[in-house]
Write an enzyme that holds these catalytic residues in place. Structure first.
Site, mmCIF file in Angstrom:
data_model
loop_
_atom_site.group_PDB
_atom_site.id
_atom_site.type_symbol
_atom_site.label_atom_id
_atom_site.label_comp_id
_atom_site.label_asym_id
_atom_site.label_seq_id
_atom_site.Cartn_x
_atom_site.Cartn_y
_atom_site.Cartn_z
ATOM 1 N N PRO A 1 53.241 -1.597 -9.362
ATOM 2 C CG PRO A 1 52.586 -1.468 -11.587
ATOM 3 C CD PRO A 1 52.304 -0.875 -10.246
ATOM 4 C CD GLU A 2 57.935 -3.902 -5.302
ATOM 5 O OE1 GLU A 2 59.141 -4.211 -5.261
ATOM 6 O OE2 GLU A 2 57.157 -4.090 -4.353
ATOM 7 C CG HIS B 1 40.038 4.024 -15.639
ATOM 8 N ND1 HIS B 1 39.551 5.186 -15.059
ATOM 9 C CD2 HIS B 1 39.365 3.001 -15.049
ATOM 10 C CE1 HIS B 1 38.635 4.880 -14.168
ATOM 11 N NE2 HIS B 1 38.492 3.566 -14.141
ATOM 12 N NE ARG C 1 44.443 1.940 -7.052
ATOM 13 C CZ ARG C 1 44.950 1.203 -6.073
ATOM 14 N NH1 ARG C 1 45.973 1.642 -5.371
ATOM 15 N NH2 ARG C 1 44.443 0.010 -5.797
ATOM 16 N NE ARG D 1 71.110 7.322 6.427
ATOM 17 C CZ ARG D 1 70.735 7.350 5.130
ATOM 18 N NH1 ARG D 1 71.640 7.266 4.181
ATOM 19 N NH2 ARG D 1 69.468 7.434 4.818
#
Length: 270
Positions: A2-3, A90, A109, A151
């Site tokens: 998930p972002e 879970h 997980r 950079r």
């Protein structure tokens, strides 16, 4: 994983059910997540929930003594359910409320987290060095340009660095760079200020649209009400290697940057 939009959608989904409620019990069934759940988290018991906010991909549940910090990891999800609802595999954690409901955390997980931030203490180490939120005025093209000078790393990796700006994960970095017309492999220090202004605006637009539409549909993510997100229907480059660009019909290419698959159009992005 998930972002930021998916986490923000989760926050919007759970907030109405939590605000103003008193926590009766923090029931921990599995203490070993990404980090062990600390005993300090039990301080939420008996406390009213004052706010539910987000910092980067962390959800912060505020009470008088401090904040419960939740992270969904790679496969975590949150549901608001009756405390008596049958457990699924879970289901590691329940935040039980005084109305018979609970916030249930499921994480196959176990890369998620439940941590504690004491009020008055120094910011938690995970939150201490985070850059600005992308949807605030603190983030703009000038910020990116200033930090990018000299950079050499790829611009895609640069904008995915949480010390530069938080929450721009792999999917939305690819989409934002496409919208701004920037090659993801270009050195961050070689991107002009005007291009960074376009990129900052693209990041804001892509993330805002994703939040509005419910987050991206991923195999491990559904909203708090159980419905999937819908932003995946509008992805321009991510996951579309070999398919025609929606702008110019050039086949979308992929490459690996920072051990992540990246997608771009060689004609539209320079």
């Amino acid at each position: 994983m998930p972002e930021l939009p998916e986490v923000e959608v989760s926050r919007l989904g759970i907030s109405p059910h939590l605000l103003g409620r008193k926590v009766t019990l923090l029931q921990v069934r599995q203490r070993q997540l990404r980090w062990p759940i600390p005993p300090d988290t039990l301080q939420v018991e008996g406390e009213e929930i004052l706010s539910v906010t987000r910092r980067a991909k962390y959800l912060l549940i505020e009470t008088a003594p401090g904040w419960l910090i939740l992270h969904l990891g790679m496969s975590g999800s949150l549901r608001v359910l009756p405390t008596s609802a049958p457990l699924q595999k879970h289901d590691h954690l329940d935040l039980c409320l005084d109305n018979g409901q609970c916030l249930r955390f499921n994480d196959p997980r176990r890369f998620g987290a439940c941590l504690w931030q004491e009020r008055g203490d120094e910011p938690h180490p995970l939150l201490k060095r985070l850059g600005p939120e992308p949807l605030t005025e603190a983030f703009d093209g000038s910020h990116l340009y200033k930090l990018s000078r000299r950079r050499k790393l790829a611009v895609k990796n640069f904008i995915m660095d949480n010390q530069i700006v938080v929450g721009v994960g792999n999917i939305y970095a690819s989409e934002s760079l496409f919208m701004a017309g920037i090659d993801p492999s270009k050195a961050a220090g070689r991107v002009s200020k005007s291009c960074y202004e376009k990129l900052a605006l693209a990041i804001k637009q892509v993330l805002a649209r994703a939040i509005e539409q419910g987050g991206t549909t991923l195999k491990d993510f559904t909203q708090a009400d159980g419905n999937p997100g819908y932003f995946a229907q509008q992805l321009h480059v991510y996951g579309r290697a070999g398919q025609p660009c929606l702008r110019c019909e050039e086949p979308i290419k992929s490459l690996t940057l920072g051990q992540r698959n990246s997608y771009y159009c060689a004609r539209c992005q320079r």
